[in-house]
Scaffold this motif. Structure first.
Motif, PDB file in Angstrom:
ATOM      1  N   LEU A 335      68.195  45.450  61.012  1.00 27.65           N
ATOM      2  CA  LEU A 335      66.682  45.664  61.310  1.00 27.65           C
ATOM      3  C   LEU A 335      65.681  44.898  60.751  1.00 27.65           C
ATOM      4  O   LEU A 335      64.684  44.894  61.368  1.00 27.65           O
ATOM      5  CB  LEU A 335      66.306  47.167  60.922  1.00 27.65           C
ATOM      6  N   SER A 336      66.046  44.254  59.693  1.00 25.11           N
ATOM      7  CA  SER A 336      65.201  43.158  59.013  1.00 25.11           C
ATOM      8  C   SER A 336      63.728  43.884  58.816  1.00 25.11           C
ATOM      9  O   SER A 336      62.574  43.423  59.154  1.00 25.11           O
ATOM     10  CB  SER A 336      64.937  41.993  60.106  1.00 25.11           C
ATOM     11  N   PRO A 337      63.845  44.864  58.062  1.00 26.22           N
ATOM     12  CA  PRO A 337      62.496  45.604  57.756  1.00 26.22           C
ATOM     13  C   PRO A 337      61.689  45.006  56.547  1.00 26.22           C
ATOM     14  O   PRO A 337      62.301  44.246  55.866  1.00 26.22           O
ATOM     15  CB  PRO A 337      62.924  46.972  57.223  1.00 26.22           C
ATOM     16  N   GLY A 338      60.305  44.842  56.721  1.00 22.87           N
ATOM     17  CA  GLY A 338      59.638  44.106  55.670  1.00 22.87           C
ATOM     18  C   GLY A 338      59.627  44.714  54.234  1.00 22.87           C
ATOM     19  O   GLY A 338      59.330  44.245  53.410  1.00 22.87           O
ATOM     20  N   LEU A 339      60.112  45.864  54.331  1.00 21.65           N
ATOM     21  CA  LEU A 339      60.218  46.696  52.996  1.00 21.65           C
ATOM     22  C   LEU A 339      60.975  47.860  53.125  1.00 21.65           C
ATOM     23  O   LEU A 339      61.283  48.368  54.259  1.00 21.65           O
ATOM     24  CB  LEU A 339      58.743  47.389  52.670  1.00 21.65           C
ATOM     25  N   VAL A 340      61.722  48.133  52.145  1.00 15.63           N
ATOM     26  CA  VAL A 340      62.768  49.350  52.269  1.00 15.63           C
ATOM     27  C   VAL A 340      62.312  50.168  50.759  1.00 15.63           C
ATOM     28  O   VAL A 340      62.304  49.641  49.774  1.00 15.63           O
ATOM     29  CB  VAL A 340      64.227  48.816  51.884  1.00 15.63           C
ATOM     30  N   ASN A 362      73.611  40.932  47.023  1.00 11.05           N
ATOM     31  CA  ASN A 362      75.166  40.138  47.580  1.00 11.05           C
ATOM     32  C   ASN A 362      75.265  40.331  48.910  1.00 11.05           C
ATOM     33  O   ASN A 362      76.151  39.440  49.499  1.00 11.05           O
ATOM     34  CB  ASN A 362      76.000  41.036  46.691  1.00 11.05           C
ATOM     35  N   TYR A 363      74.857  41.115  49.748  1.00 13.73           N
ATOM     36  CA  TYR A 363      75.276  41.573  51.070  1.00 13.73           C
ATOM     37  C   TYR A 363      74.561  41.226  52.240  1.00 13.73           C
ATOM     38  O   TYR A 363      74.526  41.379  53.455  1.00 13.73           O
ATOM     39  CB  TYR A 363      75.962  42.889  51.151  1.00 13.73           C
ATOM     40  N   LEU A 364      73.343  40.639  51.674  1.00 17.58           N
ATOM     41  CA  LEU A 364      72.413  40.279  52.835  1.00 17.58           C
ATOM     42  C   LEU A 364      72.944  39.070  53.581  1.00 17.58           C
ATOM     43  O   LEU A 364      73.268  38.304  52.868  1.00 17.58           O
ATOM     44  CB  LEU A 364      70.947  40.198  52.334  1.00 17.58           C
ATOM     45  N   TYR A 365      72.477  38.978  54.725  1.00 19.52           N
ATOM     46  CA  TYR A 365      72.789  37.786  55.593  1.00 19.52           C
ATOM     47  C   TYR A 365      71.677  37.160  56.077  1.00 19.52           C
ATOM     48  O   TYR A 365      70.856  37.617  57.020  1.00 19.52           O
ATOM     49  CB  TYR A 365      73.825  38.250  56.864  1.00 19.52           C
ATOM     50  N   GLY A 366      71.615  35.980  55.630  1.00 16.57           N
ATOM     51  CA  GLY A 366      70.490  35.127  56.411  1.00 16.57           C
ATOM     52  C   GLY A 366      69.153  35.621  55.838  1.00 16.57           C
ATOM     53  O   GLY A 366      67.951  35.207  56.267  1.00 16.57           O
ATOM     54  N   LEU A 367      69.010  36.524  54.952  1.00 14.40           N
ATOM     55  CA  LEU A 367      67.598  36.772  54.197  1.00 14.40           C
ATOM     56  C   LEU A 367      67.866  36.851  52.865  1.00 14.40           C
ATOM     57  O   LEU A 367      68.925  36.885  52.338  1.00 14.40           O
ATOM     58  CB  LEU A 367      67.463  38.601  54.574  1.00 14.40           C
ATOM     59  N   ASN A 368      66.666  36.878  51.946  1.00  9.44           N
ATOM     60  CA  ASN A 368      66.893  36.805  50.696  1.00  9.44           C
ATOM     61  C   ASN A 368      66.112  38.127  50.204  1.00  9.44           C
ATOM     62  O   ASN A 368      65.463  38.805  50.780  1.00  9.44           O
ATOM     63  CB  ASN A 368      66.427  35.486  50.267  1.00  9.44           C
ATOM     64  N   SER A 369      66.288  38.383  48.867  1.00  6.95           N
ATOM     65  CA  SER A 369      65.630  39.492  48.172  1.00  6.95           C
ATOM     66  C   SER A 369      64.150  39.667  48.488  1.00  6.95           C
ATOM     67  O   SER A 369      63.557  40.594  48.221  1.00  6.95           O
ATOM     68  CB  SER A 369      66.041  39.680  46.673  1.00  6.95           C
ATOM     69  N   ASP A 370      63.441  38.476  48.531  1.00  6.48           N
ATOM     70  CA  ASP A 370      61.934  38.468  48.731  1.00  6.48           C
ATOM     71  C   ASP A 370      61.616  38.821  50.113  1.00  6.48           C
ATOM     72  O   ASP A 370      60.660  39.572  50.208  1.00  6.48           O
ATOM     73  CB  ASP A 370      61.356  36.962  48.544  1.00  6.48           C
ATOM     74  N   GLU A 371      62.499  38.514  50.987  1.00  4.74           N
ATOM     75  CA  GLU A 371      62.318  39.052  52.399  1.00  4.74           C
ATOM     76  C   GLU A 371      62.632  40.501  52.575  1.00  4.74           C
ATOM     77  O   GLU A 371      61.994  40.927  53.667  1.00  4.74           O
ATOM     78  CB  GLU A 371      63.096  38.181  53.533  1.00  4.74           C
ATOM     79  N   VAL A 372      63.519  40.884  51.876  1.00  2.00           N
ATOM     80  CA  VAL A 372      63.677  42.507  52.037  1.00  2.00           C
ATOM     81  C   VAL A 372      63.320  42.948  50.710  1.00  2.00           C
ATOM     82  O   VAL A 372      64.121  43.229  49.676  1.00  2.00           O
ATOM     83  CB  VAL A 372      65.482  42.738  52.270  1.00  2.00           C
ATOM     84  N   ARG A 373      61.891  43.402  50.659  1.00  2.00           N
ATOM     85  CA  ARG A 373      61.492  43.779  49.396  1.00  2.00           C
ATOM     86  C   ARG A 373      62.104  45.350  49.185  1.00  2.00           C
ATOM     87  O   ARG A 373      62.127  46.173  50.433  1.00  2.00           O
ATOM     88  CB  ARG A 373      59.930  43.984  49.441  1.00  2.00           C
ATOM     89  N   ILE A 374      62.402  45.723  47.894  1.00  2.00           N
ATOM     90  CA  ILE A 374      63.001  47.037  47.769  1.00  2.00           C
ATOM     91  C   ILE A 374      61.845  47.612  46.734  1.00  2.00           C
ATOM     92  O   ILE A 374      61.486  47.019  45.577  1.00  2.00           O
ATOM     93  CB  ILE A 374      64.148  46.950  46.978  1.00  2.00           C
ATOM     94  N   GLU A 375      61.377  48.986  47.092  1.00  4.01           N
ATOM     95  CA  GLU A 375      60.644  49.453  46.212  1.00  4.01           C
ATOM     96  C   GLU A 375      61.030  50.974  46.026  1.00  4.01           C
ATOM     97  O   GLU A 375      61.262  51.523  46.635  1.00  4.01           O
ATOM     98  CB  GLU A 375      58.961  49.833  46.860  1.00  4.01           C
ATOM     99  N   PHE A 376      61.209  51.244  44.662  1.00  6.66           N
ATOM    100  CA  PHE A 376      61.544  52.472  44.117  1.00  6.66           C
ATOM    101  C   PHE A 376      60.437  53.565  44.129  1.00  6.66           C
ATOM    102  O   PHE A 376      59.686  53.261  43.208  1.00  6.66           O
ATOM    103  CB  PHE A 376      62.324  52.665  43.077  1.00  6.66           C
ATOM    104  N   LEU A 377      60.620  54.543  44.829  1.00  9.55           N
ATOM    105  CA  LEU A 377      59.531  55.651  44.649  1.00  9.55           C
ATOM    106  C   LEU A 377      59.634  56.563  43.674  1.00  9.55           C
ATOM    107  O   LEU A 377      60.792  56.877  43.373  1.00  9.55           O
ATOM    108  CB  LEU A 377      59.434  56.492  46.006  1.00  9.55           C
ATOM    109  N   PRO A 378      58.567  56.689  42.686  1.00  4.55           N
ATOM    110  CA  PRO A 378      58.801  57.747  41.635  1.00  4.55           C
ATOM    111  C   PRO A 378      59.340  59.081  42.319  1.00  4.55           C
ATOM    112  O   PRO A 378      58.834  59.532  43.280  1.00  4.55           O
ATOM    113  CB  PRO A 378      57.357  57.802  40.863  1.00  4.55           C
ATOM    114  N   PHE A 379      60.120  59.899  41.554  1.00  8.35           N
ATOM    115  CA  PHE A 379      60.688  61.165  42.106  1.00  8.35           C
ATOM    116  C   PHE A 379      59.635  62.104  41.991  1.00  8.35           C
ATOM    117  O   PHE A 379      58.798  62.267  40.960  1.00  8.35           O
ATOM    118  CB  PHE A 379      61.706  61.545  41.127  1.00  8.35           C
TER     119      PHE A 379
END
Ligand SMILES: [Zn+2]
Length: 399
Positions: A335-340, A362-379
């Motif tokens: 899906l190439s989301p801008g943010l997860v 490790n498993y992204l294809y053609g995308l890098n970690s900057d393009e798939v931003r991961i944000e952890f929400l506080p519990f």
């Protein structure tokens, strides 16, 4: 007659657009609203004056505005009065039922948590009704716009029907109608994780792109996707059920979908806990065993043992997070989301967060970690209930 009907409809539509714009962009001036919506200033003013008179809008000096050397009037900016309306949100989670009363900006004015709802539909209905009545005690009834209920499972939102949940007796019931009849308020039901996405979209003050994914880890795992202000439903409204995709053919059997090796069965909280209990029972986990002498073995205890370096417990978490990371990377590749956004109790640990980030990259294809931003929400145990209330504000108050 026909023309005046058309004019009224136009006025109603303009008001809806103006309301939505102010909700999203406040504080905002009348001129900015007019420009953004391509409407004439008098059209905006007519709606704004109505809403000011109704007491749902307020107009104040623009914060941070500095007068020019020539002076001049300070521009006034519009915003909603948070207490203009209230909504109830309920999440029927596996660990308990949480409920909130929220104002239009997501501020919680009442909250409560009770034991998990009964497996019997009729009993659950009266339990939830009772919890809502006591939550609403003291809230001006005329300002309550409705009730949102989120629950795990496959929910047909349009019809208000629980199509499939793990509590068999609940299935096929029209929960929305039954609750509406009991409480005399409009009710919307949906999958609980989809409700959580709404809370993020509406109440977060942080940047959120048009397309983002919400990766939720609990007993079950789900990943709904927000696309331009709406949660993607798919053809049958069941989109986002990543927990029942097979990641380990021939793996442990899932009690929900009945298949072997789905993500829930391999990496859900129950799966992690079961493995820890098994290893503990045969004496492979010295740290966990000593902790378990004083307190019952639950996820919190297992995470403590992981933190303290219990080798087998660490490997159990690492294995689960490997599968979670692979499925998250698969989602990003598809899906190439801008943010997860990642929401889950086990991700309270920074060690687990780092592990997940590494595996995903490790498993992204053609995308890098900057393009798939991961944000952890506080519990936050009220996040689902707040989202359910947000859904109501959006549906019955803004739109
Ligand atoms: Zn499954």
């Amino acid at each position: 007659m026909k023309n005046s009907g058309g004019l009224l409809e136009l006025k109603r539509m303009n008001r809806a657009h103006i309301k939505k714009m102010i909700y999203q962009k406040a504080p905002i001036t009348r001129a900015e609203v007019a420009e953004s919506l391509n409407l004439a200033l008098p059209t905006v003013t007519t709606s704004v004056v109505d809403m000011l008179a109704e007491g749902i809008l307020c107009e104040q000096e623009l914060p941070g505005w500095e007068a020019s050397p020539q002076g001049g009037r300070k521009p006034l900016a519009l915003d909603f009065v948070p207490q203009a309306a209230y909504a109830v949100g309920i999440e029927l989670g596996p660990y308990g039922t949480t409920g909130v009363v929220s104002d239009v900006r997501g501020n919680i004015i009442a909250r409560s948590k009770s034991a998990p709802a009964s497996d019997c539909y009729e009993t659950m209905l009266s339990q939830v009704g009772e919890q809502i009545r006591s939550l609403l005690d003291g809230t001006p009834r005329e300002k309550v716009v409705g009730i949102g209920v989120g629950l795990p499972g496959f929910i047909e939102t349009q019809q208000g029907v629980i199509r499939f949940s793990f509590r068999e007796d609940w299935n096929k019931h029209i929960l929305a109608q039954d609750l509406a009849d009991a409480l005399r308020l409009p009710v919307v039901i949906d999958n609980n994780v989809r409700m959580r996405v709404v809370a993020e979209e509406m109440f977060s003050h942080l940047w959120r792109p048009d397309v983002f994914a919400y990766y939720f880890i609990s007993r079950g795992i789900a990943c709904p996707v927000m696309m331009k202000n709406g949660v993607w439903s798919g053809y049958t409204s069941g989109a986002g059920e990543i927990g029942h995709t097979i990641v380990q053919p021939g793996g442990p059997k899932c009690s929900r979908c009945g298949h072997h090796g789905c993500l829930d069965a391999v990496a859900g909280e129950n799966a992690i806990l079961k493995k820890c209990e098994k290893a503990c029972a045969v004496g492979q986990t010295p740290i966990l065993q000593s902790l378990a002498q004083k307190r019952p073995l639950d996820l919190t205890l297992a995470m403590e043992a992981q933190e303290l370096g219990d080798e087998i417990v660490c490997s159990i978490f690492a294995e689960a997070i490997k599968y979670l990371g692979i499925s998250l990377a698969n989602t990003a590749n598809l899906l190439s989301p801008g943010l997860v956004l990642v929401d889950g109790y086990i991700m309270r640990s920074t060690q687990n967060q780092e592990m997940l980030r590494d595996i995903v990259s490790n498993y992204l294809y053609g995308l890098n970690s900057d393009e798939v931003r991961i944000e952890f929400l506080p519990f936050d145990q009220y996040r689902g209930a707040r989202g359910a209330a947000g859904r109501i504000i959006k549906k019955f108050w803004i739109q």
